[in-house]
Design an enzyme around this catalytic site. Sequence first.
Site, PDB file in Angstrom:
ATOM      1  N   TYR A 184     -15.352 -45.094  10.031  1.00 19.21           N
ATOM      2  CA  TYR A 184     -15.121 -45.417  11.440  1.00 19.21           C
ATOM      3  C   TYR A 184     -13.693 -45.072  11.835  1.00 19.21           C
ATOM      4  O   TYR A 184     -13.442 -44.451  12.868  1.00 19.21           O
ATOM      5  CB  TYR A 184     -15.363 -46.917  11.694  1.00 19.21           C
ATOM      6  CG  TYR A 184     -16.828 -47.338  11.674  1.00 19.21           C
ATOM      7  CD1 TYR A 184     -17.707 -46.901  12.665  1.00 19.21           C
ATOM      8  CD2 TYR A 184     -17.314 -48.188  10.690  1.00 19.21           C
ATOM      9  CE1 TYR A 184     -19.039 -47.307  12.666  1.00 19.21           C
ATOM     10  CE2 TYR A 184     -18.652 -48.598  10.676  1.00 19.21           C
ATOM     11  CZ  TYR A 184     -19.505 -48.158  11.673  1.00 19.21           C
ATOM     12  OH  TYR A 184     -20.812 -48.557  11.674  1.00 19.21           O
TER      13      TYR A 184
ATOM     14  N   PHE B  35     -12.964 -41.285  12.309  1.00 17.53           N
ATOM     15  CA  PHE B  35     -13.583 -40.650  13.469  1.00 17.53           C
ATOM     16  C   PHE B  35     -13.058 -41.205  14.797  1.00 17.53           C
ATOM     17  O   PHE B  35     -13.029 -40.518  15.798  1.00 17.53           O
ATOM     18  CB  PHE B  35     -15.109 -40.745  13.384  1.00 17.53           C
ATOM     19  CG  PHE B  35     -15.676 -39.840  12.326  1.00 17.53           C
ATOM     20  CD1 PHE B  35     -15.449 -38.471  12.374  1.00 17.53           C
ATOM     21  CD2 PHE B  35     -16.416 -40.351  11.269  1.00 17.53           C
ATOM     22  CE1 PHE B  35     -15.960 -37.631  11.399  1.00 17.53           C
ATOM     23  CE2 PHE B  35     -16.940 -39.504  10.293  1.00 17.53           C
ATOM     24  CZ  PHE B  35     -16.704 -38.152  10.353  1.00 17.53           C
TER      25      PHE B  35
ATOM     26  N   TYR C  94     -13.370 -39.044  22.653  1.00 17.16           N
ATOM     27  CA  TYR C  94     -13.519 -40.238  23.487  1.00 17.16           C
ATOM     28  C   TYR C  94     -12.965 -40.044  24.885  1.00 17.16           C
ATOM     29  O   TYR C  94     -13.419 -40.693  25.837  1.00 17.16           O
ATOM     30  CB  TYR C  94     -12.939 -41.466  22.777  1.00 17.16           C
ATOM     31  CG  TYR C  94     -13.722 -41.766  21.521  1.00 17.16           C
ATOM     32  CD1 TYR C  94     -15.030 -42.235  21.614  1.00 17.16           C
ATOM     33  CD2 TYR C  94     -13.190 -41.529  20.256  1.00 17.16           C
ATOM     34  CE1 TYR C  94     -15.784 -42.463  20.485  1.00 17.16           C
ATOM     35  CE2 TYR C  94     -13.937 -41.756  19.106  1.00 17.16           C
ATOM     36  CZ  TYR C  94     -15.236 -42.220  19.233  1.00 17.16           C
ATOM     37  OH  TYR C  94     -15.991 -42.439  18.122  1.00 17.16           O
TER      38      TYR C  94
ATOM     39  N   ASP D 186     -30.939 -53.320  15.444  1.00 18.20           N
ATOM     40  CA  ASP D 186     -31.311 -51.902  15.510  1.00 18.20           C
ATOM     41  C   ASP D 186     -31.822 -51.627  16.911  1.00 18.20           C
ATOM     42  O   ASP D 186     -32.715 -52.318  17.402  1.00 18.20           O
ATOM     43  CB  ASP D 186     -32.403 -51.612  14.463  1.00 18.20           C
ATOM     44  CG  ASP D 186     -32.750 -50.130  14.388  1.00 18.20           C
ATOM     45  OD1 ASP D 186     -32.915 -49.492  15.454  1.00 18.20           O
ATOM     46  OD2 ASP D 186     -32.857 -49.605  13.266  1.00 18.20           O
ATOM     47  N   MET D 187     -31.251 -50.633  17.565  1.00 21.37           N
ATOM     48  CA  MET D 187     -31.581 -50.405  18.978  1.00 21.37           C
ATOM     49  C   MET D 187     -33.072 -50.205  19.208  1.00 21.37           C
ATOM     50  O   MET D 187     -33.596 -50.506  20.267  1.00 21.37           O
ATOM     51  CB  MET D 187     -30.793 -49.207  19.534  1.00 21.37           C
ATOM     52  CG  MET D 187     -31.205 -47.853  19.001  1.00 21.37           C
ATOM     53  SD  MET D 187     -30.256 -46.517  19.755  1.00 21.37           S
ATOM     54  CE  MET D 187     -28.819 -46.468  18.686  1.00 21.37           C
TER      55      MET D 187
ATOM     56  N   GLU E 237     -23.292 -42.192  20.588  1.00 17.94           N
ATOM     57  CA  GLU E 237     -22.650 -41.099  19.846  1.00 17.94           C
ATOM     58  C   GLU E 237     -23.363 -40.977  18.504  1.00 17.94           C
ATOM     59  O   GLU E 237     -22.850 -41.346  17.459  1.00 17.94           O
ATOM     60  CB  GLU E 237     -21.144 -41.314  19.670  1.00 17.94           C
ATOM     61  CG  GLU E 237     -20.719 -42.685  19.172  1.00 17.94           C
ATOM     62  CD  GLU E 237     -19.237 -42.695  18.760  1.00 17.94           C
ATOM     63  OE1 GLU E 237     -18.688 -41.631  18.433  1.00 17.94           O
ATOM     64  OE2 GLU E 237     -18.653 -43.787  18.759  1.00 17.94           O
TER      65      GLU E 237
ATOM     66  N   GLU F 106     -28.635 -36.458  12.840  1.00 14.12           N
ATOM     67  CA  GLU F 106     -28.495 -37.870  12.502  1.00 14.12           C
ATOM     68  C   GLU F 106     -29.519 -38.708  13.267  1.00 14.12           C
ATOM     69  O   GLU F 106     -29.375 -39.916  13.419  1.00 14.12           O
ATOM     70  CB  GLU F 106     -27.048 -38.340  12.694  1.00 14.12           C
ATOM     71  CG  GLU F 106     -26.109 -37.657  11.681  1.00 14.12           C
ATOM     72  CD  GLU F 106     -24.645 -38.084  11.790  1.00 14.12           C
ATOM     73  OE1 GLU F 106     -24.341 -39.005  12.562  1.00 14.12           O
ATOM     74  OE2 GLU F 106     -23.810 -37.460  11.110  1.00 14.12           O
TER      75      GLU F 106
END
Lengths: 623, 623
Positions: free
Chosen positions: B310, B313, B320, B405-406, B421, B430
């Site tokens: 994290y 990135f 961003y 989890d979405m 993202e 991904e």
Amino acid sequence: MSNQRPISCGLDFCAVPDLSNCLFTAHASKYEFICAPLVHPLFKREFISGKAKDRAGPFTRPDIVLCSSDWNTLVIGKLSPHIKVDSKNPSLRKNSEEALKQELALASHLGLIGVTFKLTKGIKENANLSRIICDRVSSMYSLQVWVQVPMENPIKQASSYREEDCGGIVESPWEWWNAFRIVCDYNKYVGVALIVSHDLPDQKEIDRWLGEPVKCLIFPTTLFITNKKGYPVLSKAHQTLVKKFAMLEVQFILTGQNRYQSITYYHNYLEYLWKDRASDGPVERYARGYEDYLQCPLQPLMDNLESQTYEVFEKDPVKYTQYQTAIYQAINMIVQTIEDKNKKIVIMVVGAGRGPLVCASLNAAEKANHPVKVYAVEKNPNAVLTLQALEKDLWEGKVTVVSCDMREWNSPEDADIMVSELLGSFGDNELSPECLDGIQRFLKPNGICIPSSYTSYIAPVQSSKLYNEVRQYGEKDKHSIAHFENSYVVHLQNKYDIAKPQPLFTFKHPNYAPFIDNSRYETRVFKVRQNSVLHGFSGYFDTILFNNITLSTKPSTHSPGMFSWFPIFFPIREPVQLKAGDEIVVHFWRQCNSKKVWYEWCISEPFPGPIHNPGGRSYTMGL
Amino acid sequence: MSNQRPISCGLDFCAVPDLSNCLFTAHASKYEFICAPLVHPLFKREFISGKAKDRAGPFTRPDIVLCSSDWNTLVIGKLSPHIKVDSKNPSLRKNSEEALKQELALASHLGLIGVTFKLTKGIKENANLSRIICDRVSSMYSLQVWVQVPMENPIKQASSYREEDCGGIVESPWEWWNAFRIVCDYNKYVGVALIVSHDLPDQKEIDRWLGEPVKCLIFPTTLFITNKKGYPVLSKAHQTLVKKFAMLEVQFILTGQNRYQSITYYHNYLEYLWKDRASDGPVERYARGYEDYLQCPLQPLMDNLESQTYEVFEKDPVKYTQYQTAIYQAINMIVQTIEDKNKKIVIMVVGAGRGPLVCASLNAAEKANHPVKVYAVEKNPNAVLTLQALEKDLWEGKVTVVSCDMREWNSPEDADIMVSELLGSFGDNELSPECLDGIQRFLKPNGICIPSSYTSYIAPVQSSKLYNEVRQYGEKDKHSIAHFENSYVVHLQNKYDIAKPQPLFTFKHPNYAPFIDNSRYETRVFKVRQNSVLHGFSGYFDTILFNNITLSTKPSTHSPGMFSWFPIFFPIREPVQLKAGDEIVVHFWRQCNSKKVWYEWCISEPFPGPIHNPGGRSYTMGL
């Protein structure tokens, strides 16, 4: 050494309203199996979109119409011809993908022998089909896929075809198949069902198919002509074709409308041709069951042969007769030069095994009516037991058995004739040169070596069967490259000879060079006649025993009836796609050090490839 | 992320009467190492036959003239130019083989960095040389072999050369090298020492060398011109060349007669160019040390990312900012359509990680001067800890953190904007499509997805470096084919782009198709400009976040300064030799089932190849 199997011929049905009934009809007419559509052609299915998506009811007959053992042995499933998984139309493609997967899953559920479909295009328009077949076949039990390929491009068979219009170049369907199976990564369950054409292609194109995994020949009934007695027969050319492929143990399928009183007539005729194929000589009988079966070459110098091995090779009906004649001629020649006609000629049999060459020597001497003294030198202590028994019982006074490695033996006297049988499938590959060099110090000046010389031969070969056999050879844990850096003794059957054999390495005995060098490096160039695939090189040898007495395993001069040697095969790591007119340039080395001998090889044209077996890393012959 | 290393430039000597002395001279002139003949050129040796066979005395200087550490770091040994192991003359060949083995054994004994020799012919005349080098290098410690290859065929450089005479076709020495290293099976210790020519070849030929393992550039002193101040400099074209190869961290060798007051001048100039190479942006700094280093793509859906990942990135200086602008524009657009200007706009950040997109959303809202309500949905419970801390300390009242989890979340309300993202180096790899499809039910009609679309790109690549890296990748016990059926994230450096990237798969969000299908099948055709070797395909992506706000890793449109993504690389199992004018036809599939997603690929032109990763057998992305 199994027996010939009977013919297996299937009957093709375009529609099968009642499966049991069709099977009954086929069996009543002698046919061993049937080809039937897996799904009713009118039961169109749509999975993604379209009217048929919501059609009610089953998409085909249930499994219970036959018992499992019948599904498993009597039915080849035909995939629906409307399946177009490479369509540019996304919904047609998607529907086709689902339909194909459904039919393959059904075939798997039923436990069919195999499924079949027609290949009609090149790989650019078939990549998705190839991918799905490859994927499904890999993930299933051993369901066979018989890819139907026409022998001739249908363009050529069309009545409107004129060669001028196509600029003389019509893609051979072999190209479609070749690309298809490459994309399937030579999956061994994917084979060819060759649709025999009315006009047969060139002989070389037919020969190329002999290097492919042809499982089946499909005969349209229209190919048959009616003989005087009113029965269906095939033209001479088609008869030859059947007999050639019968050697590969293919099956047959009859398709099309019956034009005779009984459909059995076709079966009877094909069965007649099947039984009439190449008659069984000693070589065929000996080799049956060993077709394209890879064996590691013997290493009789490093290992001791077993009793059974001696027994098999001693039965060769040709080899020892030739040796006896050669020894006879050699004795006669020597007799002319010696003054004391009672003086015994000294013969050394080096590597005597269980004595066949000792017998040949004694027979030759008797025939020449001249006394001989034979030394039988053998390093295998188990074979020496046999020699010693024979020495006592049969050879009293004439033969001295020496239990010793010939290279270490100190002979009490020198030989007039030195006889050996140290040749392997590739001539020098059982280290005959090294062994004979090690004992020639006991040969008299002007003494004779039998054999006096030998030469190996190589030829480029296409054989997807051998490529697959090598790939799957041996221990799984060994690095897979190693299999491709070995040579194999193999009774070559399912192969196409890309070009004729050429001589490679020659050795002569005795070798009086001041510095004996048994290493070799040779380059050979082979011309490619038609598009094909190089999978490796077949190897043969011939030898001059004495004068004009020879032995040969080279096909064009093969000693008739001799079965002691199968050819050798040198694979290459990756198949090379060849174009007509290409040159194959291959480099072969025979390398030696004080402990071992090995071959290395590579090709430099039409594309360079890696050295095989560098430094003998994958295989050597121990001294 | 290491520092740039200093220049390493060696000085070539044709004869070395006193090694210490030569080393002293070279060092005094700043040169880091020297090239010296291993054996005195006059000390001809013959091993098999010939006068020199019985010459007394040593064949070269003894090892004690230098200490081991000097031998190990300061000397490149030059093989004797009289060695002709491919001579048709058997005794010259044999003598040469022995001489070559002797010199290689000596280099090994001394522990030299490497040996070097000139390649002057094609493989048909070099197969034996290639074999011996391959064999000896494989069996030794890591002795480097620098194969000297001229940039231009010497025929072209000859004063008598006229293009008409050669029919315009002169074989490029690259062909010699290509075949040589193939026969050596891409041995990683065999590299190129490129002899820079006076007239440089076409740009594309130079570029092709950038895909080769060039270890060293050799500069003859004759290439240098004198500048106004009287110092040696290179032409603009040669300067560009040096800088290009400096990116590959090559070394240099200066050869030929010194034409200036001090030979240091050449070194000074090359060092000046070395230091002046491409300046260091954030991408270069970030990527240093990762050149051509293979990494398995992240699987953030299956695995939870680590804190460090994290952190790295989040530092991207571009990504961003672009997201914030996109969100700002989206807010503005939505504001125009709502009546109640105080109504909060609902933003869902799906896959919030440690919150950078939450910050971007809040910043954008502040800039747009409109109230927002942000949901931060994250499935990694460890990242949720950070989000919850920020929620309490910084985002009080504006952000709701959802640990879920979405795809499984039941949102209490629908979103105006959904920000994510989830893109990988190849865009969809991904599983962004599957994740976003799983949550889009909570997007309002006319709601906005950021990103709104993304497209992957592929391009054919030549890179012997990557081929070798893939071959040696990972666990030794795994079947070696598996390495070639994976994709790799890699900072591509030592490569040649055979053709420009082409778009492959595109995904759009939201996706309101009646039947969502994220599988894909595409075929792409690339034109080959010059003879080269296909080792695989590089992959990139670009994405439209919103309107004209984009991110791209495609070289021609790469977002300046963005370092979040390296390219991806899809290898192929066997290198394919390409000819100028050939077409590469490649097929790519994105396959899905309920548990996983994977790619399959194969080429059908110029030669068909096997399906890679059929059924996802070697690598899949877990859902």
